[in-house]
Enzyme design. Structure first.
Site, PDB file in Angstrom:
ATOM      1  N   ARG A   1       6.001   6.058   2.937  1.00  0.00           N
ATOM      2  CA  ARG A   1       4.854   6.973   2.975  1.00  0.00           C
ATOM      3  C   ARG A   1       3.746   6.400   3.863  1.00  0.00           C
ATOM      4  O   ARG A   1       3.152   7.115   4.673  1.00  0.00           O
ATOM      5  CB  ARG A   1       4.319   7.166   1.549  1.00  0.00           C
ATOM      6  CG  ARG A   1       2.971   7.862   1.508  1.00  0.00           C
ATOM      7  CD  ARG A   1       2.362   7.743   0.126  1.00  0.00           C
ATOM      8  NE  ARG A   1       2.862   8.732  -0.802  1.00  0.00           N
ATOM      9  CZ  ARG A   1       2.510  10.023  -0.798  1.00  0.00           C
ATOM     10  NH1 ARG A   1       1.659  10.467   0.090  1.00  0.00           N
ATOM     11  NH2 ARG A   1       2.984  10.846  -1.681  1.00  0.00           N
TER      12      ARG A   1
ATOM     13  N   ASP B   1      -2.147  -1.535  -4.101  1.00  0.00           N
ATOM     14  CA  ASP B   1      -2.561  -0.364  -4.890  1.00  0.00           C
ATOM     15  C   ASP B   1      -1.447   0.033  -5.866  1.00  0.00           C
ATOM     16  O   ASP B   1      -1.499   1.081  -6.493  1.00  0.00           O
ATOM     17  CB  ASP B   1      -2.973   0.806  -3.984  1.00  0.00           C
ATOM     18  CG  ASP B   1      -1.831   1.354  -3.130  1.00  0.00           C
ATOM     19  OD1 ASP B   1      -0.696   0.829  -3.199  1.00  0.00           O
ATOM     20  OD2 ASP B   1      -2.080   2.311  -2.365  1.00  0.00           O
TER      21      ASP B   1
ATOM     22  N   VAL C   1       0.869  -1.184   0.000  1.00  0.00           N
ATOM     23  CA  VAL C   1       0.000   0.000   0.000  1.00  0.00           C
ATOM     24  C   VAL C   1       0.904   1.232   0.000  1.00  0.00           C
ATOM     25  O   VAL C   1       1.729   1.379   0.902  1.00  0.00           O
ATOM     26  CB  VAL C   1      -0.869   0.037   1.286  1.00  0.00           C
ATOM     27  CG1 VAL C   1      -1.799   1.245   1.262  1.00  0.00           C
ATOM     28  CG2 VAL C   1      -1.662  -1.251   1.459  1.00  0.00           C
ATOM     29  N   HIS C   2       0.801   2.083  -1.001  1.00  0.00           N
ATOM     30  CA  HIS C   2       1.634   3.285  -0.962  1.00  0.00           C
ATOM     31  C   HIS C   2       1.019   4.518  -1.611  1.00  0.00           C
ATOM     32  O   HIS C   2       1.521   5.617  -1.447  1.00  0.00           O
ATOM     33  CB  HIS C   2       2.983   3.016  -1.636  1.00  0.00           C
ATOM     34  CG  HIS C   2       2.913   3.090  -3.126  1.00  0.00           C
ATOM     35  ND1 HIS C   2       2.510   2.044  -3.892  1.00  0.00           N
ATOM     36  CD2 HIS C   2       3.156   4.118  -3.981  1.00  0.00           C
ATOM     37  CE1 HIS C   2       2.523   2.400  -5.165  1.00  0.00           C
ATOM     38  NE2 HIS C   2       2.902   3.647  -5.251  1.00  0.00           N
ATOM     39  N   ARG C   3      -0.054   4.344  -2.383  1.00  0.00           N
ATOM     40  CA  ARG C   3      -0.554   5.496  -3.154  1.00  0.00           C
ATOM     41  C   ARG C   3      -1.098   6.586  -2.274  1.00  0.00           C
ATOM     42  O   ARG C   3      -1.792   6.321  -1.292  1.00  0.00           O
ATOM     43  CB  ARG C   3      -1.675   5.059  -4.090  1.00  0.00           C
ATOM     44  CG  ARG C   3      -1.108   4.409  -5.262  1.00  0.00           C
ATOM     45  CD  ARG C   3      -1.822   4.632  -6.538  1.00  0.00           C
ATOM     46  NE  ARG C   3      -1.147   3.742  -7.444  1.00  0.00           N
ATOM     47  CZ  ARG C   3      -0.240   4.130  -8.320  1.00  0.00           C
ATOM     48  NH1 ARG C   3       0.043   5.406  -8.483  1.00  0.00           N
ATOM     49  NH2 ARG C   3       0.377   3.255  -9.059  1.00  0.00           N
TER      50      ARG C   3
END
Ligand code: UD1
Length: 361
Positions: A244, A282, A208-210
């Site tokens: 992030r 994502d 998950v990073h967006r």
């Protein structure tokens, strides 16, 4: 013998290191086979990703050349980050005087590389051209559309990407080459996975990073809670955590059955994906890698640029809705053969062929 034609490659974020590695290897092959039309690549790293785990280690793993210039920009708000890249790229490009600038994908480094070059009248080549999510609110969508508009050479990974460009009136310089990430996956698999600590037994691999997920606390909570429910349902979840997301989660106790690890190298990620029951992500790249490896993917977004993987039945768009994620993760793999998507694993050679033709005529 005439001097090689020089081009500058601008990279900055993790997925770009992977893609650039494919093309750098293809440049070496081209130079060995056609020394009379040799190319000289100069790598410029903006510094967008700077941690060893996001940058240094991946450079080494992929055998990328030491960058000729490292701009050391780092993180920041979009305007400041992109603006700083523009400012520092300009003298580097003036000094290198390349015949073209090559950019990859859809990050702020892509936008800055394309814009800095275009402002200097240097032709732009864009690898991964024509992808669209249809969501203008996404920073990546703005970056792609602008990079494509500025590009003289557009390397599209799929027929749908070519069609997207045509809808925007862009047809000149467009080449359907396939996806350079498949090239990298092929050699990663062929060279054998690196040694690493994979979980015993069945597991789900999650990333998950967006910004659209991490910067919206309710979406991020929903994703994390869904991962907990997948684990509680009997499928442990391995979550290599992007910085992030780590920052957005703050001090956080993962749900039982969810194992958080630092970001892993590319080969290790591929090896983990290959062993996983299902991938929950994502990321754009991982959706395709899961498909190529024959592993189901649940995409934690409402739309995808890689629509062919969804049409083939191997990728489900679950958004960030908890129930939809949990349900999708439990589905069986589709029966029947997987169609070949995004080329034949020789996309980088096609990129270099076209680039060479462009630079030598
Ligand atoms: C960027 C791209 C995204 C791509 C992704 C791959 C843009 C707009 N987005 O998002 O399209 O899919 O890269 O990872 O360009 N950070 C670190 N160490 C690092 C890098 C980042 O700690 O080495 C942290 C910082 O807190 C930073 C945050 O991650 O504020 C986000 O970094 P940023 O450069 O905005 O991009 P990504 O979220 O990685």
């Amino acid at each position: 013998m005439t001097a090689p034609r020089r081009f500058v490659t601008v990279v900055g974020a993790r997925p770009q290191f992977v893609k650039a590695a494919a093309v750098s290897r293809a440049v070496a092959r081209h130079n060995a086979g056609r020394p009379e039309q040799a190319l000289e690549e100069r790598l410029v790293h903006t510094g967008q990703h700077y941690d060893d785990e996001m940058s240094g280690a991946i450079f080494t793993e992929l055998g990328l050349a030491e960058p000729a210039a490292h701009l050391g920009i780092g993180s920041g708000p979009h305007g400041r980050q992109t603006g700083a890249m523009l400012e520092r790229l300009e003298p580097v490009l003036v000094d290198a005087a390349p015949a073209a600038v090559l950019v990859y994908g859809d990050t702020n480094s892509t936008l800055a590389g394309a814009l800095a070059a275009a402002k200097l009248g240097i032709p732009v080549a864009h690898v991964e051209a024509g992808l669209r999510s249809g969501r203008w609110e996404m920073a990546e969508e703005v970056n792609r559309v602008v990079a494509d508009r500025l590009a003289d050479l557009l390397f599209a990974p799929s027929a749908s990407a070519v069609a997207n460009l045509a809808r925007e009136g862009i047809v000149a310089g467009v080449h359907l080459v396939g996806d350079v990430m498949l090239d990298v996956l092929r050699w990663t698999v062929a060279e054998g996975p690196p040694a690493f600590g994979a979980p015993d037994g069945r597991f789900a691999l999650a990333t998950v990073h967006r910004a659209e997920t991490t910067d919206d606390p309710s979406r991020l909570r929903s994703v994390v809670s869904a991962l907990g429910r997948v684990a509680a349902g009997g499928l442990p979840v391995l979550l290599p955590l992007h910085p992030r997301t780590r920052a957005a989660l703050g001090a956080w106790d993962p749900p039982a059955g969810v194992t958080v690890v630092p970001p892993v190298g590319h080969g290790e990620l591929v090896a983990l994906a290959a062993r996983a029951d299902v991938v929950l992500t994502d990321s754009g790249g991982l959706q395709k890698e899961a498909y190529w490896l024959g592993v189901r993917c649940v995409t934690l977004r409402d739309e995808t640029e890689w629509i062919e993987t969804v049409a083939a039945g191997w990728n489900v768009l679950a958004g960030t809705d908890e129930d939809r994620i949990v349900l999708a993760a439990a589905q069986p793999a589709p029966a029947g053969p997987r169609p070949e998507l995004y080329g034949d694993g020789h996309a980088a050679d096609a990129v270099v062929r076209q680039l060479s033709a462009f630079l030598w005529t």
